[in-house]
Write a protein that holds these residues in place. Structure first.
Motif, PDB file in Angstrom:
ATOM      1  N   ASP A   1      -3.357   2.027  10.455  1.00 44.68           N
ATOM      2  CA  ASP A   1      -4.013   3.114   9.727  1.00 44.68           C
ATOM      3  C   ASP A   1      -2.949   3.948   9.045  1.00 44.68           C
ATOM      4  O   ASP A   1      -1.879   4.196   9.625  1.00 44.68           O
ATOM      5  CB  ASP A   1      -4.797   4.029  10.676  1.00 44.68           C
TER       6      ASP A   1
ATOM      7  N   LEU B   1      -6.679  -3.837   3.527  1.00 44.29           N
ATOM      8  CA  LEU B   1      -6.768  -2.423   3.859  1.00 44.29           C
ATOM      9  C   LEU B   1      -7.807  -1.783   2.956  1.00 44.29           C
ATOM     10  O   LEU B   1      -8.049  -2.250   1.839  1.00 44.29           O
ATOM     11  CB  LEU B   1      -5.395  -1.766   3.652  1.00 44.29           C
TER      12      LEU B   1
ATOM     13  N   ASN C   1       0.805  -1.220   0.000  1.00 46.67           N
ATOM     14  CA  ASN C   1       0.000   0.000   0.000  1.00 46.67           C
ATOM     15  C   ASN C   1       0.836   1.267   0.000  1.00 46.67           C
ATOM     16  O   ASN C   1       0.388   2.307  -0.498  1.00 46.67           O
ATOM     17  CB  ASN C   1      -0.976  -0.039   1.177  1.00 46.67           C
TER      18      ASN C   1
ATOM     19  N   GLY D   1      -7.239   2.324   6.404  1.00 46.76           N
ATOM     20  CA  GLY D   1      -6.888   1.460   7.518  1.00 46.76           C
ATOM     21  C   GLY D   1      -7.225   0.017   7.220  1.00 46.76           C
ATOM     22  O   GLY D   1      -8.042  -0.285   6.344  1.00 46.76           O
ATOM     23  N   GLY D   2      -6.574  -0.875   7.952  1.00 50.77           N
ATOM     24  CA  GLY D   2      -6.838  -2.297   7.771  1.00 50.77           C
ATOM     25  C   GLY D   2      -6.180  -3.108   8.851  1.00 50.77           C
ATOM     26  O   GLY D   2      -5.747  -2.574   9.877  1.00 50.77           O
ATOM     27  N   SER D   3      -6.104  -4.404   8.615  1.00 49.78           N
ATOM     28  CA  SER D   3      -5.525  -5.283   9.629  1.00 49.78           C
ATOM     29  C   SER D   3      -5.204  -6.635   9.012  1.00 49.78           C
ATOM     30  O   SER D   3      -5.664  -6.978   7.919  1.00 49.78           O
ATOM     31  CB  SER D   3      -6.502  -5.475  10.795  1.00 49.78           C
TER      32      SER D   3
ATOM     33  N   TRP E   1       2.167   5.906   9.437  1.00 47.48           N
ATOM     34  CA  TRP E   1       1.388   4.726   9.805  1.00 47.48           C
ATOM     35  C   TRP E   1       1.196   4.728  11.317  1.00 47.48           C
ATOM     36  O   TRP E   1       2.145   4.964  12.063  1.00 47.48           O
ATOM     37  CB  TRP E   1       2.122   3.445   9.423  1.00 47.48           C
TER      38      TRP E   1
END
Length: 594
Positions: free
Chosen positions: A481, A537, A257, A491-493, A434
């Protein structure tokens, strides 16, 4: 089509005509910006989405076109044919300003009433009028430029992800309601009376199912829906750049990303994003900036002065410390000259963030002035000044409370001071960071239980797994994020792919086995069939456009937006449904008047 245009074919766009077109016979089509008479000539500025071209009419050029041009008014839609010539009086402020079109033929394609808004750059009109006549508002060159930027962003995203072997896959709009943090928009079903679909707040569950399906790199640019209170950067329907990857860890997702962001900002704005992007843990972000989306374009960190003031005989500080809270402060360079009235306003400002008040110390040339002077000794004052790194001429602002209130109020105060004192020197800077290691859970004091800080499928950090049942408030997540200039850009995980761990997560959130199955059964069942490790994300496309287009209002970057109350002035939605539709759906309406 042929009849309306009389056989005419547009050969160039208005903004494309240049010196190399001189002596060519061309046809242009567009809208009349203005019509003016000068001597024995008539001049029309013709506009399309590429720019404006000057059209000249004269008795000697073509008498019929000259007479017809006299009746043309602004926003008429016309077609003109003629020869491109050099202008006698060039306009170097416009791209087409060295040439004009000598009109030999004018065809009025459609007439226009006087528009209710001016079609011009930088229109200053009531938002309600702009939204009601949005199709006219969108004719304005500055609005059209925004949507050209949006188009370039979308294309740039697709190009990058396609080059990196992602597949664009669509997911359903009519789905099942699952708890994701905001209210769902519900759609009644005619075939299943009394039952409802939900519009997706995000494609979260479906993109995880696609990972189970073996689509190891998925993306889509997708509409999402949330029924929540709106503000400048929120709309009930918004667009995400959504992606998911299999067989990855956090570093892989972040690196992919970062490449995407660098590609888009370079392609669209010519901006070189320095990689790798810096990182900060959630804990550090809150302690230093009072926010999980810190604006790092200016200095000014929150500093913990609890140790410096712990022995003070001041009940506000004492009670905060004894309750497990803290005393923290900001230093405003040059703030010693602030008068009492603006300082009192800052005190009222922090109260809106639940702070009980704002203590302050000013380091003036002739000594220290403070709202808590009678509680300060020289030793305590010197200790605070040293910890803060303050100098003569500065002001120190202090809040004491439980940490959540201290962080929230001082974080907001930091941004307010930056606004009031113009602390952000480079308004065109893109400052990325980040934020990592978010808490896995948030505690709801009203309900007396934990909620998922992101969603129930976010993976805990491996080293915190043992605390999942015993100390959930301290468990960190593999969530991340990307923050830009104080706004969350995306954002993601990393997701939970282990069925046993997912069950532990549901249990920690208070779901029984039955309730978890009822809410997420199709995902739980899918995870019985070899799910891969995966993570992803989602970027807010609208917010990305806002940054690259230089606007602070999300309504500027959405073609047909809703107002602050989720109402569409243009289509007058939402509106009532007729009785026949309601009967087919098995719905009766019982609305109490507000």
């Amino acid at each position: 089509m042929g009849e309306a245009l009389g056989g005419l074919k547009r050969t160039l766009m208005c903004g494309e005509v240049r010196e190399n077109n001189v002596s060519q016979k061309i046809t242009l089509m567009g809208w009349v910006q203005r019509n003016r008479k000068l001597g024995g000539l008539q001049f029309i500025d013709l506009r399309d989405r590429t720019g404006i071209m000057q059209i000249v009419f004269g008795e000697a050029i073509n008498a019929e076109a000259f007479e017809k041009a006299k009746d043309v008014r602004p926003e008429y839609c016309i077609a003109v044919t003629g020869e491109v010539v050099l202008r006698e009086a060039p306009n170097h402020n416009m791209p087409t300003g060295l040439v004009e079109l000598k009109c030999e033929s004018l065809k009025i394609l459609s007439e226009s009433d006087t528009p209710p808004i001016y079609i011009k750059e930088g229109l200053d009109a009531a938002e309600s009028i702009r939204l009601k006549y949005r199709y006219l508002d969108l004719r304005r060159p500055d609005m059209q430029r925004i949507f050209m930027i949006r188009n370039r962003i979308s294309k740039s995203v697709r190009d990058y992800l396609d080059d990196n072997n992602f597949l664009e896959v669509e997911t359903p709009m009519l789905t099942k309601s699952t708890p994701e943090g905001a209210r769902d928009y519900l759609v009644p079903s005619r075939n299943y009376p009394g039952m409802f679909y939900a519009l997706p707040q995000s494609p979260q569950i479906f993109k995880q199912l696609l990972m189970v399906s073996g689509f190891d790199r998925y993306y889509q640019i997708v509409k999402c829906f949330r029924d929540e209170d709106l503000r400048a950067n929120r709309q009930p329907e918004f667009t995400q750049i959504d992606l998911e990857m299999s067989f990855v860890e956090q570093e892989d997702v972040i690196k992919m990303n970062e490449g995407l962001i660098a590609h888009v900002f370079k392609e669209v704005a010519g901006v070189d994003v320095k990689l790798p992007i810096k990182r900060m843990t959630f804990k550090d972000a809150m302690e230093k900036y009072g926010s999980d989306k810190p604006d790092l374009r200016f200095e000014m960190e929150i500093t913990n002065i609890t140790e410096d003031v712990k022995d003070m005989d001041f009940v506000v500080f004492k009670s905060a410390i004894e309750a497990g809270g803290s005393v923290r402060a900001l230093c405003l360079k040059g703030g010693a000259d602030l008068g009492r009235k603006p300082i009192d306003k800052l005190g009222e400002f922090v109260k809106t963030y639940k702070a009980k008040g704002l203590a302050w110390i000013q380091l003036k040339e002739d000594g220290v002035k403070s709202s808590i002077a009678k509680f300060l000794t020289d030793d305590v004052t010197n200790s605070i000044v040293k910890t803060m790194g303050a100098e003569v001429g500065d002001a120190i602002f202090i809040v004491a409370d439980k940490n959540s209130v201290v962080f929230q109020s001082l974080g907001a105060l930091r941004l307010e001071l930056a606004k009031q004192f113009d602390l952000i020197k480079d308004k065109n800077e893109f400052n990325f960071t980040w934020i990592t290691e978010f808490p896995l859970f948030e505690y709801d004091e009203e309900e007396g239980r934990y909620h998922a800080a992101h969603h129930p499928f976010t993976s805990p950090m491996d080293e915190d797994l043992d605390m999942l049942e015993t100390n959930p408030g301290e468990v960190r997540s593999k969530a991340y994020d990307l923050v830009l200039n104080g706004e969350e850009l995306g954002g993601g995980s990393i997701r939970i792919h282990d069925s046993n761990l997912q069950q532990r997560m549901f249990k920690a959130l208070g779901f029984t086995e039955e309730s978890a199955q009822e809410r997420f059964g199709f995902l739980i069942d899918a995870f019985k069939f070899g799910p891969p490790p995966h993570g992803g994300l989602a970027f807010g496309l609208d917010r990305m456009v806002m940054f690259l287009a230089g606007t602070e209002n999300i309504k500027d970057v959405i073609t047909f937006p809703k107002n602050q109350n989720a109402y569409c002035y243009l289509s007058e939605a939402p509106n009532i449904a007729d009785e026949k539709q309601l009967q087919e759906l098995g719905i009766s309406i019982n609305v109490k008047e507000k």
